[in-house]
Design a protein around this motif. Structure first.
Motif, PDB file in Angstrom:
ATOM      1  N   LYS A 199      -2.308   6.753  -5.750  1.00  0.00           N
ATOM      2  CA  LYS A 199      -3.262   5.650  -5.919  1.00  0.00           C
ATOM      3  C   LYS A 199      -3.634   5.405  -7.377  1.00  0.00           C
ATOM      4  CE  LYS A 199      -3.130   4.889  -1.639  1.00  0.00           C
ATOM      5  NZ  LYS A 199      -2.193   3.873  -1.213  1.00  0.00           N
ATOM      6  N   HIS A 200      -3.204   6.269  -8.264  1.00  0.00           N
ATOM      7  CA  HIS A 200      -3.457   6.117  -9.707  1.00  0.00           C
ATOM      8  C   HIS A 200      -2.139   6.342 -10.441  1.00  0.00           C
ATOM      9  CE1 HIS A 200      -7.739   6.037  -8.955  1.00  0.00           C
ATOM     10  NE2 HIS A 200      -7.588   7.115  -8.223  1.00  0.00           N
TER      11      HIS A 200
ATOM     12  N   HIS B 202       0.423  -3.907  -5.143  1.00  0.00           N
ATOM     13  CA  HIS B 202      -1.026  -3.692  -5.136  1.00  0.00           C
ATOM     14  C   HIS B 202      -1.697  -4.197  -3.867  1.00  0.00           C
ATOM     15  CE1 HIS B 202      -5.283  -4.520  -6.124  1.00  0.00           C
ATOM     16  NE2 HIS B 202      -5.188  -3.294  -6.609  1.00  0.00           N
TER      17      HIS B 202
ATOM     18  N   GLN C  42      -0.796  -1.471  -1.231  1.00  0.00           N
ATOM     19  CA  GLN C  42      -1.075  -0.080  -1.592  1.00  0.00           C
ATOM     20  C   GLN C  42      -2.474   0.139  -2.171  1.00  0.00           C
ATOM     21  OE1 GLN C  42       2.166   1.155  -4.147  1.00  0.00           O
ATOM     22  NE2 GLN C  42       3.667   1.011  -2.493  1.00  0.00           N
ATOM     23  N   LYS C  43      -3.071  -0.866  -2.778  1.00  0.00           N
ATOM     24  CA  LYS C  43      -4.431  -0.823  -3.331  1.00  0.00           C
ATOM     25  C   LYS C  43      -4.629   0.247  -4.403  1.00  0.00           C
ATOM     26  CE  LYS C  43      -6.002  -3.804  -0.220  1.00  0.00           C
ATOM     27  NZ  LYS C  43      -5.278  -5.029  -0.302  1.00  0.00           N
ATOM     28  N   GLY C  44      -3.578   0.545  -5.177  1.00  0.00           N
ATOM     29  CA  GLY C  44      -3.695   1.534  -6.244  1.00  0.00           C
ATOM     30  C   GLY C  44      -4.117   0.907  -7.558  1.00  0.00           C
TER      31      GLY C  44
END
Length: 190
Positions: A27-28, A92, A95-97
């Motif tokens: 996520k990062h 994004h 995955q929302k990272g």
């Protein structure tokens, strides 16, 4: 070889695989870790691959420490920007990272101010750097200059005092290491 501009395409293909295969768990994302270290070691000092630098300044095979490091660093920024664009456009939403870059710096206590994060936060190099480096500093296209990272990491390991070079300071050979015209050792320059 980060002098080659097409590296951003190769790098983008590489990170595309990483985003696809690991994005459900990561996520990062950090696109590059300490690109300055590679640029300085490989193209200013000649102690990292490719071992290029100006012979009069260091013991190396060949190179030009006055221009090549800027091309390499510029291409690192293009690779980073390409990866950020790919992630935000393609991954994004699902995955929302977050995606960023980690820079390295010594901790300097300045006697005067300067900004070296501008390409990442403002889309261009600071005017003071353009003034010192001149035509050796590559330019961004409008597309490349778009702001992108969600965060900016910073590694630092040592603290130094820094000051302007003394009046009359003469550069032996143009170099990435001397273009800032700063004494970063806390001692007088020779």
């Amino acid at each position: 070889n980060y002098i080659v501009v097409t590296c951003s395409e190769d790098f983008t293909n590489f990170v595309d695989i990483c985003f696809k295969e690991f994005g459900d768990r990561v996520k990062h994302w950090i696109t590059l870790n300490e690109p300055y270290s590679y640029t300085y070691g490989g193209y200013v000092r000649g102690i990292f691959p490719h071992g290029w630098c100006t012979k009069v300044l260091e013991n190396c095979l060949a190179g030009n420490s006055g221009s090549k490091p800027y091309v390499v660093a510029h291409n690192f920024l293009l690779c980073h920007a390409s990866a950020v664009k790919l992630y935000k456009d393609k991954y994004h939403g699902e995955q929302k990272g977050e995606i960023g870059v980690t820079l390295v710096s010594n901790w300097f206590i300045p006697y005067s101010t300067s900004a070296l994060r501008d390409p990442l936060t403002k889309g261009d190099y600071p005017p003071s750097l353009r003034s010192l480096v001149g035509s050796h500093l590559p330019r961004f296209t409008k597309e490349e200059a778009k702001k992108g990272p969600d965060f900016l990491g910073l590694n630092y390991y040592t603290t130094y005092y820094t000051s302007n070079c003394p009046a009359g300071y003469k550069v032996i050979a143009p170099s990435y290491a001397t273009d800032l015209r700063a004494n970063t050792s806390g001692k007088e320059l020779m």
